[in-house]
Every structure is written in C-alpha cells, then in structure tokens.
Design an enzyme around this catalytic site. Structure first.
Site, PDB file in Angstrom:
ATOM      1  N   ASN A   1     -48.214  19.918 168.873  1.00  0.00           N
ATOM      2  CA  ASN A   1     -46.756  20.002 169.016  1.00  0.00           C
ATOM      3  C   ASN A   1     -46.176  20.621 167.752  1.00  0.00           C
ATOM      4  OD1 ASN A   1     -44.051  19.584 169.382  1.00  0.00           O
ATOM      5  ND2 ASN A   1     -44.153  17.339 169.347  1.00  0.00           N
TER       6      ASN A   1
ATOM      7  N   HIS B   1     -40.372  12.997 174.273  1.00  0.00           N
ATOM      8  CA  HIS B   1     -40.943  12.871 172.927  1.00  0.00           C
ATOM      9  C   HIS B   1     -40.032  11.972 172.081  1.00  0.00           C
ATOM     10  CE1 HIS B   1     -41.960  13.788 168.786  1.00  0.00           C
ATOM     11  NE2 HIS B   1     -43.175  14.020 169.251  1.00  0.00           N
TER      12      HIS B   1
ATOM     13  N   GLU C   1     -38.801  12.144 169.232  1.00  0.00           N
ATOM     14  CA  GLU C   1     -37.650  12.769 168.558  1.00  0.00           C
ATOM     15  C   GLU C   1     -36.525  13.048 169.545  1.00  0.00           C
ATOM     16  OE1 GLU C   1     -40.184  15.631 166.778  1.00  0.00           O
ATOM     17  OE2 GLU C   1     -40.992  13.991 165.572  1.00  0.00           O
TER      18      GLU C   1
ATOM     19  N   SER D   1     -49.488  11.010 163.263  1.00  0.00           N
ATOM     20  CA  SER D   1     -50.317  11.301 162.094  1.00  0.00           C
ATOM     21  C   SER D   1     -51.806  11.408 162.427  1.00  0.00           C
ATOM     22  CB  SER D   1     -50.057  10.268 160.989  1.00  0.00           C
ATOM     23  OG  SER D   1     -48.684  10.305 160.610  1.00  0.00           O
TER      24      SER D   1
HETATM   25  P1  PGA Z   1     -47.352  13.887 163.723  1.00  0.00           P
HETATM   26  O1  PGA Z   1     -46.468  14.109 165.039  1.00  0.00           O
HETATM   27  O2  PGA Z   1     -48.785  14.228 164.068  1.00  0.00           O
HETATM   28  O3  PGA Z   1     -46.772  14.855 162.703  1.00  0.00           O
HETATM   29  O4  PGA Z   1     -47.197  12.477 163.318  1.00  0.00           O
HETATM   30  C1  PGA Z   1     -46.969  13.723 166.294  1.00  0.00           C
HETATM   31  C2  PGA Z   1     -45.945  14.001 167.370  1.00  0.00           C
HETATM   32  O5  PGA Z   1     -44.745  13.861 167.112  1.00  0.00           O
HETATM   33  O6  PGA Z   1     -46.287  14.375 168.499  1.00  0.00           O
END
Ligand code: PGA
Length: 253
Positions: free
Chosen positions: A9, A97, A99, A215
């Site tokens: 992503n 998602h 966000e 992460s």
């Molecule tokens: P990240 O994001 O690997 O930077 O934690 C994962 C995601 O939001 O899909």
C-alpha cells in the site's frame, strides 16, 4: 490451501516517475519468485494506477486501488467508481483502510456499501479491520474487529464474500514501527476465521485469505507468515522500497 498474498500500500506517496520505476523493479525482482506460490499486488495512488497497470501488464503483479466509491456513476465530484477502476486494469481495491476510517471518517456502513459495489463491479475487495490502542487496552479488540467484519460484510451472500480478502491491521501498529507479535496476529486472525465460519460456513472461512498489516517488514515477515491463520501481509512503509518489498514477498512465498 490458501495461497499467500502480499500487497504493498503506497498510500499518498510516489510520483509519476517513481511509481512506474518502482513497479518495474518489483516486476523484475519477482520474476524469480513463482507466481503460483504467492499473489502480489501494489496499491498506487489513484492518479498513477493506469501507468502502473501498464508497466505491470506483462507481469503477474496485480494492481489494487486504495479506495472506491459505491455509486456507479453520476454527480459525485472527486469520486471514482468500481467500473472505472476495472476499466484501467485494477483487480483489487482496499475498503475501510484504517486511515480512511480514522483520518477521513469512514463508517462501517459506508465501507459496507463500498465492499458491495466493488464486488458488483468485478473487483476483489480487501476489507481492512483493526482496533485502536485504547480499544486493545480496554480488552475490546474482539468486539471491535467482530463489529467491523459483521457490518462490513452485511447483506452479502457467501458467494459474494468468497471474493473478499480480509486485512487485520491493528491501528496502533500502522506506521508506528510497533508490530503485533505473531501470537497477537494469530489470535485476531483465528477470531476472524471463526467469525466467518459462523456467519457463512466452514468451507468459506477456510478459503478466505486473512492478511496482517501494521509495520510488516523484511525482518518480521517470516515469523508473521509462520502463523497458521496469517495468509499474507498488507505492507505500507516497507513497500516503498522495492528491495524490502521483494524480501517480504520472498518470505511469504
Ligand atoms: P505500515 O502500513 O506497514 O506502514 O505500518 C500498513 C498499512 O497501513 O496498510
């Protein structure tokens, strides 16, 4: 057996040059990884979807949009329909998602409409769910994730839900460098699979892929993937470096 699935992503990152460059490097680097052993997708920003799809057209890497609107056409300024995404070569789309839930303010009800519209439009939705840190601390992880799955899939038949991939992404692990432990991931994935078995049937629950996100990196991909119910990874930050993303794909394959 569920085929491992790794999706990158890119969020609101890259530009017209670097998005295509990265797509090409991922395509080249993944040539040595058998496409039947892992599904790979990248999720570029809307404006680069088409050029990235073209750059990947001779590869086995799929293109995934980061969002979709639920109406099929009309006066919805700024929005993009499933048919438009399909038209330019998208296979998958992220729905809900974290966000979009927590920064943009999307509700379970809106996300449900998006999942349904994606399936009707011939896309394969990746429904993202996950609890906030405060919810985990209050021992509400199971209640929150169950609510997001039930509401996100509301009204969809088992046949339609077979097009869905779930991504469990604890909000406190996204972009923070904090990863859920393999055991925490497994617990949540097991809960989701049992929930799906109850909502639909055991066969469907066994077939649906549940990705972990938050992460995920080259150094933790293998231990996460070693969990019985972790079928793949939704990778944010580490997907912006082709070498790191390729290392994660190798760990998952
Ligand atoms: P990240 O994001 O690997 O930077 O934690 C994962 C995601 O939001 O899909």
């Amino acid at each position: 057996m569920r085929k491992p699935f790794v999706a990158g992503n890119w969020k609101m990152n890259t530009d017209s040059h670097s998005s295509v460059d990265m797509a090409k490097r991922i395509a080249l680097g993944s040539l040595e990884i058998a496409s039947h052993s892992v599904t790979v997708a990248v999720c570029p920003p809307f404006v680069y979807l088409q050029t990235v799809a073209k750059a990947l057209s001779a590869s086995s890497i799929a293109v995934c949009a980061q969002d979709v609107y639920y109406e099929s056409k009309g006066a919805f300024t700024g929005e993009v329909s499933a048919a438009m995404l399909k038209d330019i070569g998208c296979t998958y789309v992220l729905c809900g998602h974290s966000e979009r839930r927590h920064v943009i303010g999307e509700t379970d009800e809106l996300i449900n409409k998006k999942v349904a519209a994606a399936i009707s439009g011939g896309l394969l939705p990746i429904l993202c769910v996950g609890e906030l840190l405060s919810e985990r601390k209050a021992l509400q992880t199971s209640a929150v994730v169950s609510r997001q799955i039930k509401n996100g899939l509301a009204g969809l038949s088992a046949e339609k839900v077979s097009a869905v991939t779930i991504a469990y992404e604890p909000v406190w692990a996204i972009g923070t460098g904090l990863t859920a432990t393999p055991q925490q991931a497994q617990e949540a994935h097991d809960l989701i699979r049992k929930l799906l078995a109850g909502m639909y049937n055991g066969k469907l629950a066994e077939e649906i892929r549940i990705l972990y996100g938050g992460s995920a990196r080259p150094d933790n991909a293998e231990e996460l993937m070693a969990q019985d119910d972790v079928d793949g990874l939704l990778v944010g930050g580490a997907s912006l470096k082709a070498e790191d993303f390729l290392a994660i794909i190798r760990a998952a394959a």
